[in-house]
Design a protein around this motif. Sequence first.
Motif, PDB file in Angstrom:
ATOM      1  N   THR A   1      52.792  13.360  58.718  1.00  0.00           N
ATOM      2  CA  THR A   1      53.021  13.043  60.126  1.00  0.00           C
ATOM      3  C   THR A   1      54.380  13.564  60.592  1.00  0.00           C
ATOM      4  O   THR A   1      55.348  13.529  59.841  1.00  0.00           O
ATOM      5  CB  THR A   1      52.979  11.503  60.309  1.00  0.00           C
ATOM      6  OG1 THR A   1      51.741  11.043  59.793  1.00  0.00           O
ATOM      7  CG2 THR A   1      53.113  11.102  61.753  1.00  0.00           C
TER       8      THR A   1
ATOM      9  N   GLU B   1      43.731  14.895  64.526  1.00  0.00           N
ATOM     10  CA  GLU B   1      44.369  13.807  65.272  1.00  0.00           C
ATOM     11  C   GLU B   1      43.900  13.768  66.726  1.00  0.00           C
ATOM     12  O   GLU B   1      43.676  12.701  67.279  1.00  0.00           O
ATOM     13  CB  GLU B   1      45.886  13.928  65.188  1.00  0.00           C
ATOM     14  CG  GLU B   1      46.405  13.621  63.789  1.00  0.00           C
ATOM     15  CD  GLU B   1      47.872  13.934  63.592  1.00  0.00           C
ATOM     16  OE1 GLU B   1      48.399  14.834  64.288  1.00  0.00           O
ATOM     17  OE2 GLU B   1      48.480  13.297  62.723  1.00  0.00           O
ATOM     18  N   ARG B   2      43.746  14.940  67.352  1.00  0.00           N
ATOM     19  CA  ARG B   2      43.252  14.982  68.742  1.00  0.00           C
ATOM     20  C   ARG B   2      41.842  14.424  68.841  1.00  0.00           C
ATOM     21  O   ARG B   2      41.517  13.704  69.774  1.00  0.00           O
ATOM     22  CB  ARG B   2      43.252  16.409  69.262  1.00  0.00           C
ATOM     23  CG  ARG B   2      44.373  16.694  70.171  1.00  0.00           C
ATOM     24  CD  ARG B   2      44.132  17.975  70.919  1.00  0.00           C
ATOM     25  NE  ARG B   2      45.416  18.431  71.396  1.00  0.00           N
ATOM     26  CZ  ARG B   2      45.635  19.573  71.952  1.00  0.00           C
ATOM     27  NH1 ARG B   2      44.654  20.438  72.098  1.00  0.00           N
ATOM     28  NH2 ARG B   2      46.825  19.909  72.371  1.00  0.00           N
TER      29      ARG B   2
ATOM     30  N   GLY C   1      40.504  12.292  66.793  1.00  0.00           N
ATOM     31  CA  GLY C   1      40.637  10.850  66.580  1.00  0.00           C
ATOM     32  C   GLY C   1      41.122  10.118  67.815  1.00  0.00           C
ATOM     33  O   GLY C   1      40.661   9.014  68.114  1.00  0.00           O
ATOM     34  N   ASN C   2      42.026  10.742  68.574  1.00  0.00           N
ATOM     35  CA  ASN C   2      42.540  10.116  69.796  1.00  0.00           C
ATOM     36  C   ASN C   2      41.485  10.035  70.892  1.00  0.00           C
ATOM     37  O   ASN C   2      41.613   9.248  71.826  1.00  0.00           O
ATOM     38  CB  ASN C   2      43.760  10.874  70.309  1.00  0.00           C
ATOM     39  CG  ASN C   2      44.953  10.702  69.406  1.00  0.00           C
ATOM     40  OD1 ASN C   2      45.027   9.772  68.614  1.00  0.00           O
ATOM     41  ND2 ASN C   2      45.898  11.624  69.493  1.00  0.00           N
ATOM     42  N   SER C   3      40.435  10.854  70.785  1.00  0.00           N
ATOM     43  CA  SER C   3      39.390  10.846  71.813  1.00  0.00           C
ATOM     44  C   SER C   3      38.297   9.800  71.532  1.00  0.00           C
ATOM     45  O   SER C   3      37.412   9.603  72.348  1.00  0.00           O
ATOM     46  CB  SER C   3      38.743  12.232  71.924  1.00  0.00           C
ATOM     47  OG  SER C   3      37.957  12.496  70.770  1.00  0.00           O
TER      48      SER C   3
ATOM     49  N   THR D   1      38.915   3.083  69.672  1.00  0.00           N
ATOM     50  CA  THR D   1      39.269   2.402  68.424  1.00  0.00           C
ATOM     51  C   THR D   1      38.640   1.011  68.322  1.00  0.00           C
ATOM     52  O   THR D   1      38.830   0.336  67.326  1.00  0.00           O
ATOM     53  CB  THR D   1      40.798   2.280  68.284  1.00  0.00           C
ATOM     54  OG1 THR D   1      41.310   1.648  69.461  1.00  0.00           O
ATOM     55  CG2 THR D   1      41.446   3.632  68.099  1.00  0.00           C
TER      56      THR D   1
ATOM     57  N   TYR E   1      35.572   4.077  62.910  1.00  0.00           N
ATOM     58  CA  TYR E   1      36.442   5.023  63.615  1.00  0.00           C
ATOM     59  C   TYR E   1      36.718   6.254  62.738  1.00  0.00           C
ATOM     60  O   TYR E   1      36.602   7.389  63.193  1.00  0.00           O
ATOM     61  CB  TYR E   1      37.746   4.318  64.001  1.00  0.00           C
ATOM     62  CG  TYR E   1      38.830   5.244  64.485  1.00  0.00           C
ATOM     63  CD1 TYR E   1      38.826   5.719  65.793  1.00  0.00           C
ATOM     64  CD2 TYR E   1      39.859   5.645  63.636  1.00  0.00           C
ATOM     65  CE1 TYR E   1      39.819   6.571  66.243  1.00  0.00           C
ATOM     66  CE2 TYR E   1      40.850   6.488  64.072  1.00  0.00           C
ATOM     67  CZ  TYR E   1      40.830   6.954  65.369  1.00  0.00           C
ATOM     68  OH  TYR E   1      41.822   7.797  65.803  1.00  0.00           O
TER      69      TYR E   1
ATOM     70  N   THR F   1      35.454  10.051  63.511  1.00  0.00           N
ATOM     71  CA  THR F   1      36.434  11.133  63.622  1.00  0.00           C
ATOM     72  C   THR F   1      36.109  12.253  62.631  1.00  0.00           C
ATOM     73  O   THR F   1      36.101  13.436  62.991  1.00  0.00           O
ATOM     74  CB  THR F   1      37.862  10.606  63.364  1.00  0.00           C
ATOM     75  OG1 THR F   1      38.134   9.547  64.278  1.00  0.00           O
ATOM     76  CG2 THR F   1      38.901  11.701  63.533  1.00  0.00           C
TER      77      THR F   1
END
Length: 192
Positions: free
Chosen positions: A21, A44-45, A47-49, A52, A59, A63
Amino acid sequence: MEQQIVQIPSGKAIIIICGPTTCGKSSIARRLLKVCNGKYISYERIGNSIPTKMGKEKYVLATTKMFAQEIEKAVMSEQYVVIETPFVEECQLSGLIVSLRIYGYNGDITLIEVNLPKNIHLDYWQRKHNPKPNKKVLLQERAIFEKEILATDHSKGGGVNEIRITNPNAVKYKKAWIINWISKWWPYALCA
């Protein structure tokens, strides 16, 4: 500050950027995509979409599934692809490389391992805004990354070109078009 020149493949190519990270993976990906237009896939992008609310296990599964689908589509479309991943464990990275082969990618894979010196990495972490990861988790990720991924020679089996970056700001990216041109046309020149 000594500058590092990184030869990046042109044309159909896959580049994987991995590291713990807040080590500069996204910055490297943006700079690479300025040199060679292509598809950007970020774990990560993705996962952010995803909401949660579903719980951590669902989750992570969602992802990972979306990440795999994006990679498969990119391989099938024969695009220039930059994959940014927070993978720090060897089994995760090996799984990604095997998946690329299963999806039919036969070319060389360029693996960029971002390993900042600890003081610079902590400085990057200190300047990070939202969300700032836990410092203890960051240091654990660094230790796992160094122990597992950096200790493994991924180029040994063939088909993977490893590049280690310790200072993303001192890197200059150049297309390896002349290398690609020579490898493509040199056999024909010998026949003439």
